[in-house]
Design a protein around this motif. Structure first.
Motif, PDB file in Angstrom:
ATOM      1  N   SER A  43       0.817  -1.215   0.000  1.00 39.88           N
ATOM      2  CA  SER A  43       0.000   0.000   0.000  1.00 39.88           C
ATOM      3  C   SER A  43       0.846   1.259   0.000  1.00 39.88           C
ATOM      4  O   SER A  43       0.448   2.290  -0.524  1.00 39.88           O
ATOM      5  CB  SER A  43      -0.930   0.005   1.223  1.00 39.88           C
ATOM      6  OG  SER A  43      -0.186   0.175   2.417  1.00 39.88           O
ATOM      7  N   GLY A  44       2.023   1.211   0.605  1.00 39.27           N
ATOM      8  CA  GLY A  44       2.890   2.381   0.683  1.00 39.27           C
ATOM      9  C   GLY A  44       2.661   3.235   1.911  1.00 39.27           C
ATOM     10  O   GLY A  44       3.467   4.134   2.190  1.00 39.27           O
ATOM     11  N   ILE A  45       1.603   2.986   2.657  1.00 41.53           N
ATOM     12  CA  ILE A  45       1.312   3.820   3.821  1.00 41.53           C
ATOM     13  C   ILE A  45       2.356   3.638   4.934  1.00 41.53           C
ATOM     14  O   ILE A  45       2.761   4.630   5.554  1.00 41.53           O
ATOM     15  CB  ILE A  45      -0.119   3.539   4.328  1.00 41.53           C
ATOM     16  CG1 ILE A  45      -1.132   4.091   3.324  1.00 41.53           C
ATOM     17  CG2 ILE A  45      -0.351   4.154   5.705  1.00 41.53           C
ATOM     18  CD1 ILE A  45      -2.568   3.936   3.737  1.00 41.53           C
ATOM     19  N   PRO A  46       2.838   2.428   5.243  1.00 41.43           N
ATOM     20  CA  PRO A  46       3.908   2.347   6.253  1.00 41.43           C
ATOM     21  C   PRO A  46       5.142   3.151   5.866  1.00 41.43           C
ATOM     22  O   PRO A  46       5.746   3.818   6.714  1.00 41.43           O
ATOM     23  CB  PRO A  46       4.204   0.839   6.317  1.00 41.43           C
ATOM     24  CG  PRO A  46       2.942   0.175   5.889  1.00 41.43           C
ATOM     25  CD  PRO A  46       2.372   1.082   4.850  1.00 41.43           C
ATOM     26  N   GLU A  47       5.523   3.100   4.597  1.00 41.32           N
ATOM     27  CA  GLU A  47       6.674   3.877   4.158  1.00 41.32           C
ATOM     28  C   GLU A  47       6.393   5.372   4.199  1.00 41.32           C
ATOM     29  O   GLU A  47       7.294   6.172   4.531  1.00 41.32           O
ATOM     30  CB  GLU A  47       7.085   3.459   2.748  1.00 41.32           C
ATOM     31  CG  GLU A  47       7.733   2.100   2.658  1.00 41.32           C
ATOM     32  CD  GLU A  47       6.749   0.940   2.768  1.00 41.32           C
ATOM     33  OE1 GLU A  47       7.181  -0.203   2.973  1.00 41.32           O
ATOM     34  OE2 GLU A  47       5.534   1.187   2.665  1.00 41.32           O
ATOM     35  N   ILE A  48       5.174   5.779   3.871  1.00 45.06           N
ATOM     36  CA  ILE A  48       4.833   7.209   3.920  1.00 45.06           C
ATOM     37  C   ILE A  48       4.882   7.703   5.364  1.00 45.06           C
ATOM     38  O   ILE A  48       5.372   8.807   5.641  1.00 45.06           O
ATOM     39  CB  ILE A  48       3.444   7.438   3.296  1.00 45.06           C
ATOM     40  CG1 ILE A  48       3.500   7.193   1.788  1.00 45.06           C
ATOM     41  CG2 ILE A  48       2.944   8.856   3.580  1.00 45.06           C
ATOM     42  CD1 ILE A  48       2.170   7.284   1.097  1.00 45.06           C
ATOM     43  N   LYS A  49       4.385   6.923   6.293  1.00 48.33           N
ATOM     44  CA  LYS A  49       4.491   7.299   7.707  1.00 48.33           C
ATOM     45  C   LYS A  49       5.954   7.466   8.109  1.00 48.33           C
ATOM     46  O   LYS A  49       6.311   8.408   8.839  1.00 48.33           O
ATOM     47  CB  LYS A  49       3.833   6.234   8.596  1.00 48.33           C
ATOM     48  CG  LYS A  49       2.330   6.286   8.653  1.00 48.33           C
ATOM     49  CD  LYS A  49       1.798   5.134   9.484  1.00 48.33           C
ATOM     50  CE  LYS A  49       2.204   5.286  10.943  1.00 48.33           C
ATOM     51  NZ  LYS A  49       1.295   6.077  11.735  1.00 48.33           N
ATOM     52  N   THR A  50       6.801   6.576   7.640  1.00 44.94           N
ATOM     53  CA  THR A  50       8.212   6.658   7.984  1.00 44.94           C
ATOM     54  C   THR A  50       8.863   7.878   7.343  1.00 44.94           C
ATOM     55  O   THR A  50       9.671   8.567   7.974  1.00 44.94           O
ATOM     56  CB  THR A  50       8.930   5.380   7.535  1.00 44.94           C
ATOM     57  OG1 THR A  50       8.237   4.238   8.067  1.00 44.94           O
ATOM     58  CG2 THR A  50      10.358   5.356   8.030  1.00 44.94           C
ATOM     59  N   VAL A  51       8.526   8.158   6.087  1.00 44.91           N
ATOM     60  CA  VAL A  51       9.082   9.331   5.414  1.00 44.91           C
ATOM     61  C   VAL A  51       8.617  10.611   6.091  1.00 44.91           C
ATOM     62  O   VAL A  51       9.409  11.537   6.335  1.00 44.91           O
ATOM     63  CB  VAL A  51       8.685   9.324   3.923  1.00 44.91           C
ATOM     64  CG1 VAL A  51       9.011  10.668   3.272  1.00 44.91           C
ATOM     65  CG2 VAL A  51       9.408   8.207   3.184  1.00 44.91           C
ATOM     66  N   LEU A  52       7.356  10.686   6.431  1.00 41.91           N
ATOM     67  CA  LEU A  52       6.852  11.876   7.114  1.00 41.91           C
ATOM     68  C   LEU A  52       7.442  12.008   8.515  1.00 41.91           C
ATOM     69  O   LEU A  52       7.484  13.110   9.073  1.00 41.91           O
ATOM     70  CB  LEU A  52       5.323  11.822   7.208  1.00 41.91           C
ATOM     71  CG  LEU A  52       4.576  11.895   5.872  1.00 41.91           C
ATOM     72  CD1 LEU A  52       3.073  11.861   6.101  1.00 41.91           C
ATOM     73  CD2 LEU A  52       4.957  13.139   5.097  1.00 41.91           C
ATOM     74  N   GLY A  53       7.908  10.906   9.079  1.00 45.22           N
ATOM     75  CA  GLY A  53       8.573  10.958  10.371  1.00 45.22           C
ATOM     76  C   GLY A  53      10.015  11.407  10.301  1.00 45.22           C
ATOM     77  O   GLY A  53      10.675  11.497  11.337  1.00 45.22           O
ATOM     78  N   GLY A  54      10.524  11.698   9.094  1.00 40.91           N
ATOM     79  CA  GLY A  54      11.867  12.217   8.957  1.00 40.91           C
ATOM     80  C   GLY A  54      12.864  11.241   8.375  1.00 40.91           C
ATOM     81  O   GLY A  54      14.064  11.503   8.414  1.00 40.91           O
ATOM     82  N   PHE A  55      12.414  10.151   7.799  1.00 38.85           N
ATOM     83  CA  PHE A  55      13.311   9.159   7.234  1.00 38.85           C
ATOM     84  C   PHE A  55      13.408   9.374   5.726  1.00 38.85           C
ATOM     85  O   PHE A  55      12.431   9.780   5.088  1.00 38.85           O
ATOM     86  CB  PHE A  55      12.798   7.750   7.531  1.00 38.85           C
ATOM     87  CG  PHE A  55      13.835   6.685   7.449  1.00 38.85           C
ATOM     88  CD1 PHE A  55      14.990   6.757   8.200  1.00 38.85           C
ATOM     89  CD2 PHE A  55      13.663   5.591   6.625  1.00 38.85           C
ATOM     90  CE1 PHE A  55      15.946   5.769   8.139  1.00 38.85           C
ATOM     91  CE2 PHE A  55      14.603   4.588   6.557  1.00 38.85           C
ATOM     92  CZ  PHE A  55      15.753   4.677   7.316  1.00 38.85           C
ATOM     93  N   VAL A  56      14.561   9.110   5.151  1.00 35.70           N
ATOM     94  CA  VAL A  56      14.813   9.312   3.727  1.00 35.70           C
ATOM     95  C   VAL A  56      14.809   7.962   3.034  1.00 35.70           C
ATOM     96  O   VAL A  56      15.591   7.074   3.376  1.00 35.70           O
ATOM     97  CB  VAL A  56      16.160  10.030   3.493  1.00 35.70           C
ATOM     98  CG1 VAL A  56      16.444  10.163   2.005  1.00 35.70           C
ATOM     99  CG2 VAL A  56      16.143  11.400   4.155  1.00 35.70           C
TER     100      VAL A  56
END
Length: 922
Positions: free
Chosen positions: A300-313
């Motif tokens: 879905s991409g939502i776990p990765e989006i949460k991580t990116v929005l949390g400051g991860f590249v």
């Protein structure tokens, strides 16, 4: 008295005496002349002999000409704050300069060519700009210069926002002229342009995905002929537009009719074959697309989006190639009929669109914090087009995705979500005026006795969520640990084929998930063509209930296996479908009970005679909300989304009750939702800012941070201020995998001077064309001020060092240190006692503690530095000879040329930083 007041303590006249200290102007002139002569005599003492007196006199005159006290001091010096500039139109003479940005001297005594009191003159003779609006050299003696973030590293939130404030100060300082105001207006409008373009693109892509998905899904059953003006590229609903009963449509050809087969058994087997074959073909095509072109397009991409929005590249996660692959793969995956949805992946698609438009504006693209604010707004647009719920999309982004969500981001999210919804409404992909296929309206209300089945649905939703997460995680762990399993494409083919073989005989599972949910939500009074047999009465309803429950159970297992395959797949719609199947079955059962016992005390006074008392469709939508809450653990956003889907304000209370109970029951199984579970499974260093206070107490031990940190006296690799050369620093980078190094004065005193990241150190030492490349390897490097060092023969690394790192005392509670990481988004915290370095704590260390690690993982370090445990040597920085170090962990990197494959670098000042020209997310 005048002479005493003009004398210093040692008997010499004071050069800072004012005219008011003398009785007459003549005495003041005499004093001033005597002072100048004394100064000349003192300067003459520097000479070697009398032959050069004339040259010394000329030098003295040149030096004294630059003395600010040589000016007319009839007016006393003032240290008061200067008055603000007057308005442009207050003086007509300044109107012309307002257009050009020029400034005239404020006072008649301003000397041309002399630096303004608000500017700073450096030792090398160059001038920095004023405090507000000068060149952005704020990082030289503060956080230091930075290069672009590497892949799988965390950003520095504090640095990014400090950089943005400095840029805005410089931009605002030039806004006094008309050109400056226009420049400021254009800068402020960039964010809104990106949001509007993102909303338009999200709406267009959502409409295209809906149309293409419906056509391919219907292609499994037949095709649209040219009869009655049809065309092959039309779906069944578009081909039979205007027919209330699709059985009367002459333009739609089932595959059996196209091949001229009229027998019942032959028609069934031929259509069964085409259904399985096309479903398998669509699923395998989606898996091949993901594998060959963009691996980040899976799930879905939502776990990765949460991580990116949390400051991860995560590079390439939001690139154009990922966007195209995700869109095409999502169409094929949904059309295959597998138990997955497109709602979650649409959030990923919307964020990809935002990232593409962000690249048009360097001021946003070069700031990772601002970029994440826009991505939060784009996520709201994805939910807006997925459910036709703009307000629900904003709340979804706030409740589920965003790490940092200020008030301005909420307003930006609303604008982006509204634009996407308006675009989708204007395109009307379903030709029904609905934003989504399962959007319904209810005309009947609910009764008090129905709260009992509503509570039961909430309990079932929580149980479903807890069991589904456990089953899905067990399947993912089994696939990860089992070596004999086939490749990802083969796995997709096996699951897709098995799903198609079982789906077709059950007409509830045979239909597309969105079409099934739409029929389950609809009231029987509004169903014209009851294709699913949901409105049967009497004894026939028991067969319907059995099929509904059977479909829900099979859907549970198929969804648990499908979510995690290497194809674009969401879990929102399958959870809603399973909840709707269960709710509809319970609603039909309640309806049968009421009709069989109308005089039952619960029904006698609340149900009117000859009027339907129970509406099974409402049970379906309440069950869908409860089951979705159980698997995602969201509450407010689901209630609002459900309300926007139904438009029935009267059902808000039962929806809230079932959602609340589902949340409580689900939390009894586990605190993590499905997305948080996948974040933990993938070991993304995401620190949930909502886990604080009482929620944080069970996760964080009540111990000082000194018991968790990497200690200086045992494990920490540090750099000393002096004693290093270019060759020794390069050896440190080659022999140690850490992402940063604290800098101390010397091994004995260990006074903390700062922190330098591996990325910045690698850039200085290895960048082609840099100053280090033109110096010999034995060139001395230092991290502190060396007044006697030759700037041409040494390398000063202070500009690249963070000289103001965040520090805490070593005896500070671990809860306080964790709060720093959660609330401030820092990458590392240094612990010092009276300036002496004690240890280091990184983001990855905190992640392991919060996620219940039994011991500190030796190779786990955050984006900030040495978090491993080994046999390092303090001061020498030569690293460990044994142990895997950071390279074995998620954030591990092997020593390589920093700029290999990065697409070029750039280095500059005034806010321009070295890094990838593609940005840090791609």
């Amino acid at each position: 008295m005048a002479s005493r007041s003009a004398m210093m303590d040692d008997g010499y006249p004071s050069s800072s005496a004012t005219p008011a200290a003398f009785d007459s102007q003549h005495e003041w002139e005499e004093h001033r002349r005597a002072t100048i002569e004394d100064d000349r005599d003192e300067l003459d003492l520097l000479g070697d002999d009398d032959d050069h007196n004339n040259n010394h006199d000329n030098d003295n005159d040149m030096i004294l000409d630059e003395d600010p006290l040589r000016d007319d001091l009839n007016q006393p010096m003032s240290f008061k704050r200067r008055q603000k500039k007057q308005s442009v139109f207050s003086q007509p003479s300044r109107l012309f300069s307002a257009f050009t940005g020029g400034q005239s001297p404020r006072n008649s005594h301003d000397v041309p060519g002399r630096p303004s009191p608000t500017s700073n003159t450096r030792l090398d003779g160059t001038q920095s700009g004023p405090k507000d609006g000068g060149p952005m050299d704020w990082y030289v003696e503060g956080p230091g210069r930075r290069v672009g973030y590497e892949d799988l590293t965390a950003i520095d939130w504090i640095f990014e926002y400090t950089k943005e404030r400095s840029r805005l100060r410089m931009l605002s300082s030039g806004s006094n002229s008309l050109v400056g105001w226009i420049r400021l207006l254009l800068d402020n409008s960039q964010v809104w342009i990106v949001l509007l373009l993102t909303g338009l693109a999200a709406g267009l892509l959502a409409a295209a995905i809906d149309v293409a998905t419906d056509w391919l899904a219907d292609l499994k059953f037949g095709f649209c002929s040219t009869v009655d003006g049809g065309a092959f590229h039309l779906s069944k609903s578009s081909c039979c537009l205007g027919y209330e009963d699709h059985a009367q449509c002459q333009g739609w050809y089932p595959w059996a009719k196209a091949f001229g087969i009229n027998s019942g058994g032959g028609k069934w087997f031929l259509e069964y074959f085409f259904y399985v074959f096309l479903a398998l073909s669509f699923a395998v095509s989606a898996a091949i697309l993901v594998k060959e072109y963009a691996i980040y397009a899976k799930h879905s991409g939502i776990p990765e989006i949460k991580t990116v929005l949390g400051g991860f590249v995560i590079r390439r996660f939001l690139g154009i190639q990922t966007l195209v692959t995700k869109s095409l793969g999502l169409v094929l995956a949904v059309a295959s009929g597998m138990w997955l949805g497109k709602e979650g992946p649409l959030v990923h698609v919307a964020c990809c669109c935002a990232n593409v438009f962000i690249k048009l504006f360097p001021s946003i693209n070069n700031n990772e914090a601002r970029k994440r604010e826009i991505l939060s707004a784009a996520a709201a647009a994805g939910i807006s087009v997925a459910f036709g719920s703009p307000i629900g999309g904003v709340l979804f982004s706030l409740e589920q995705l965003s790490y940092y969500f200020p008030d301005k981001t909420m307003w930006q999210s609303f604008v982006c979500a509204m634009t996407a919804a308006v675009t989708l409404q204007a395109l009307d992909p379903f030709r029904s005026g609905k934003l989504v296929l399962y959007q319904v309206k209810y005309s009947s209300g609910w009764h008090g006795f129905e709260l009992v089945p509503f509570v039961l649905l909430g309990i079932l939703g929580g149980v479903y969520g807890g069991l589904f997460i456990k089953a899905n995680m067990r399947v993912a762990e089994w696939k990860k640990s089992t070596r004999w399993l086939p490749g990802p494409v083969t796995q997709v083919a096996i699951v897709a084929g098995l799903t198609a073989l079982i789906n077709y005989p059950n007409h509830y599972m045979r239909a597309q998930t969105s079409e099934l949910v739409s029929n389950l939500f609809t009231e029987c009074a509004k169903i014209v063509d009851d294709q699913f047999g949901l409105c049967k009465t009497g004894a026939a309803s028991f067969g319907t209930i059995t099929l509904l429950i059977f479909a829900a159970v099979l859907g549970f297992f198929f969804a648990a296996v499908t979510f995690g395959l290497q194809i674009p797949a969401g879990i929102i719609l399958p959870s809603m479908a399973i909840g709707a199947l269960t709710g509809r079955a319970l609603g039909i059962l309640m309806e049968l009970f009421q009709r069989a016992a109308p005089n039952f005390p619960l029904f006698l006074h609340q149900c009117e005679p000859d009027v339907p008392c129970i509406t099974p469709g409402t049970y379906a939508i309440i069950g869908a909300a409860a089951f979705l809450t159980g698997v995602t653990r969201m509450t407010v956003s689901i209630v609002v989304i459900t309300f926007e889907l139904t438009g029935a304000l009267t059902y808000v209370l039962p929806i809230m009750i079932s959602v609340m109970i589902a949340k409580w029951v689900g939390d009894a199984f586990s605190r993590r939702g499905i997305y948080e579970s996948w974040i933990h499974f993938n070991s993304y260093p995401y620190l949930d800012p909502n886990n604080s206070g009482e929620d944080l107490s069970p996760l964080i031990p009540d111990v000082p941070a000194s018991q968790i940190m990497t200690r200086l006296d045992s494990d920490l690799i540090v750099l000393t201020a002096t004693g290093h050369t270019i060759a020794s620093l390069q050896k440190i980078l080659e022999t140690t995998p850490y992402r940063g190094y604290p800098v101390i004065s010397n091994p004995r005193d260990a006074v903390l001077l700062g922190y330098i990241s591996r990325a910045e150190l690698s850039y200085v030492l290895y960048s082609p064309g840099g100053r280090a490349s033109n110096l010999p390897p034995e060139t001395e490097c230092f991290f502190s001020h060396q007044p006697l060092a030759d700037p041409l023969a040494t390398l000063d690394l202070r500009p690249w060092m963070d000289q103001t790192p965040l520090t805490l005392p070593g005896r500070s509670p671990l809860h306080l240190a964790v709060s720093y990481f959660q609330k401030l988004g820092v990458r590392y915290v240094l612990f010092a006692e009276r300036g002496v370095l004690q240890g280091l704590l990184t983001r990855k260390d905190v992640w392991h503690v919060m996620n219940g690690a039994e011991e500190r993982v030796r190779d786990a370090v955050g984006a900030g530095g040495a978090g491993g445990i080994g046999s390092g040597r303090m001061g020498s920085g030569l690293g460990r000879e044994e142990g895997r170090g950071e390279s074995a962990g998620l954030l591990g990197v092997e020593r390589r040329d920093y700029f290999q494959g990065q697409g070029g670098t750039r280095e500059g000042r005034s806010g321009s930083f070295a890094g990838s020209s593609q940005g840090s997310i791609l």
